[in-house]
Design a protein around this motif. Sequence first.
Motif, PDB file in Angstrom:
ATOM      1  N   SER A  32       2.021  13.235 -19.318  1.00 31.99           N
ATOM      2  CA  SER A  32       1.518  13.422 -17.953  1.00 31.99           C
ATOM      3  C   SER A  32       2.430  14.386 -17.200  1.00 31.99           C
ATOM      4  CB  SER A  32       1.445  12.079 -17.229  1.00 31.99           C
ATOM      5  OG  SER A  32       2.712  11.486 -17.240  1.00 31.99           O
ATOM      6  N   GLY A  33       1.987  14.814 -16.035  1.00 31.55           N
ATOM      7  CA  GLY A  33       2.784  15.714 -15.206  1.00 31.55           C
ATOM      8  C   GLY A  33       2.313  17.152 -15.316  1.00 31.55           C
ATOM      9  N   ILE A  34       1.071  17.385 -14.914  1.00 28.85           N
ATOM     10  CA  ILE A  34       0.486  18.723 -15.060  1.00 28.85           C
ATOM     11  C   ILE A  34       1.256  19.768 -14.235  1.00 28.85           C
ATOM     12  CG2 ILE A  34      -1.309  18.229 -13.328  1.00 28.85           C
ATOM     13  CD1 ILE A  34      -1.695  20.556 -16.378  1.00 28.85           C
ATOM     14  N   ALA A  50      -4.927  17.632 -15.700  1.00 29.43           N
ATOM     15  CA  ALA A  50      -4.079  16.529 -16.138  1.00 29.43           C
ATOM     16  C   ALA A  50      -4.710  15.719 -17.273  1.00 29.43           C
ATOM     17  CB  ALA A  50      -3.794  15.613 -14.953  1.00 29.43           C
ATOM     18  N   THR A  51      -6.015  15.442 -17.168  1.00 33.64           N
ATOM     19  CA  THR A  51      -6.637  14.576 -18.173  1.00 33.64           C
ATOM     20  C   THR A  51      -6.678  15.259 -19.538  1.00 33.64           C
ATOM     21  OG1 THR A  51      -7.980  13.553 -16.461  1.00 33.64           O
ATOM     22  CG2 THR A  51      -8.714  13.255 -18.722  1.00 33.64           C
ATOM     23  N   ALA A  52      -7.002  16.554 -19.548  1.00 31.27           N
ATOM     24  CA  ALA A  52      -7.035  17.273 -20.827  1.00 31.27           C
ATOM     25  C   ALA A  52      -5.641  17.316 -21.438  1.00 31.27           C
ATOM     26  CB  ALA A  52      -7.575  18.687 -20.613  1.00 31.27           C
ATOM     27  N   THR A  53      -4.649  17.524 -20.590  1.00 35.07           N
ATOM     28  CA  THR A  53      -3.265  17.586 -21.080  1.00 35.07           C
ATOM     29  C   THR A  53      -2.838  16.222 -21.618  1.00 35.07           C
ATOM     30  OG1 THR A  53      -2.832  19.301 -19.442  1.00 35.07           O
ATOM     31  CG2 THR A  53      -0.912  18.239 -20.410  1.00 35.07           C
ATOM     32  N   GLU A  54      -3.186  15.174 -20.886  1.00 39.29           N
ATOM     33  CA  GLU A  54      -2.839  13.818 -21.347  1.00 39.29           C
ATOM     34  C   GLU A  54      -3.562  13.483 -22.646  1.00 39.29           C
ATOM     35  OE1 GLU A  54      -2.505  12.041 -16.982  1.00 39.29           O
ATOM     36  OE2 GLU A  54      -3.471  10.657 -18.385  1.00 39.29           O
TER      37      GLU A  54
END
Length: 312
Positions: A249-251, A239-243
């Motif tokens: 958000s919302g992995i 999630a953090t890398a995606t954010e």
Amino acid sequence: MSEPYHQLLDATIQHLKDLKARGTRFVAVAPETVKALTQPVPLAGNPAAPARSLPPARPATASPVPRPITAAQTPPASLPNVATPAAPISPAPQAVPAPSSLAALTPADKTAAIENLRGRVLACVTCQHLASTRQKVVFGVGNINADLMFVGEAPGADEDRVGEPFVGAAGQLLTRIIQTMGLSRETVYIANILKCRPNTPPGTSGNRKPTPEEMNTCVPYLQEQIDLIRPKVIVALGATATEGLLNRSGISRLRGTWQAYRGIPLMPTFHPAYLLYRDDPGEKRRLWEDMLQVMEKLGMPISTKQRGYFLK
Ligand code: URA
């Protein structure tokens, strides 16, 4: 505070101004020095007076105009450690040129630009609370010409000690995933959203999620790193890398769906630490399906055995 203290302060500030006037964009400050500077200073002449914390460091003095990265910019290897409570100059992340201008870099210029970036990142003290608690800055590891780049969250205790991303338990699982794809840690590139370990209260174990401020401060370095490496595909781990890369958000919803980061196909997937924690064959299969999509996108051969992993 005492006169000698002010004289020392003025001399230090003047020295830093001179360095800046001569074109120095940053100075290296040892972690111990930064730590010492964040300690309260007793007021002179009045031992009963409450201690006052030194003012926080100003972030960098970088030019507001985006400066192209050139091989001529040298890393800060030989700069002395200079401490100033008022203005430890840290290298604020610089705006990067458009990726197209970086595509023309010769291999030697690309290597030099990466080393220049490494030098600035290693000297960064913008997040003083992290600079004063970290053991090592974790820049990134792997092949700077890799087609595939993995981005995680932040160094944990093992990475902080070793100075390399993904070397702990989650890292060992990531290494197995990479090997199962038919690749190795040496043929891909691995980095994190944060280059310093998020500090945790003394005496506690475990990790904490980076704050939005820490991410905003550090992501420009990663952006510059990605612009230089120019992988064909990025995998955002968790999630953090995606954010941090997509600002979304919302992995669970995003994983397995192609996204783009500055024109580069990006696949969000689960963080290996999550798989260690869940130990669920269904979730393992989902991550593996994401990696099969990545292999297809890169035109890699995929064996029947590889297609079948984690199927019941
Ligand atoms: N988890 C991450 O996200 N990055 C690391 O480097 C290690 C663990």
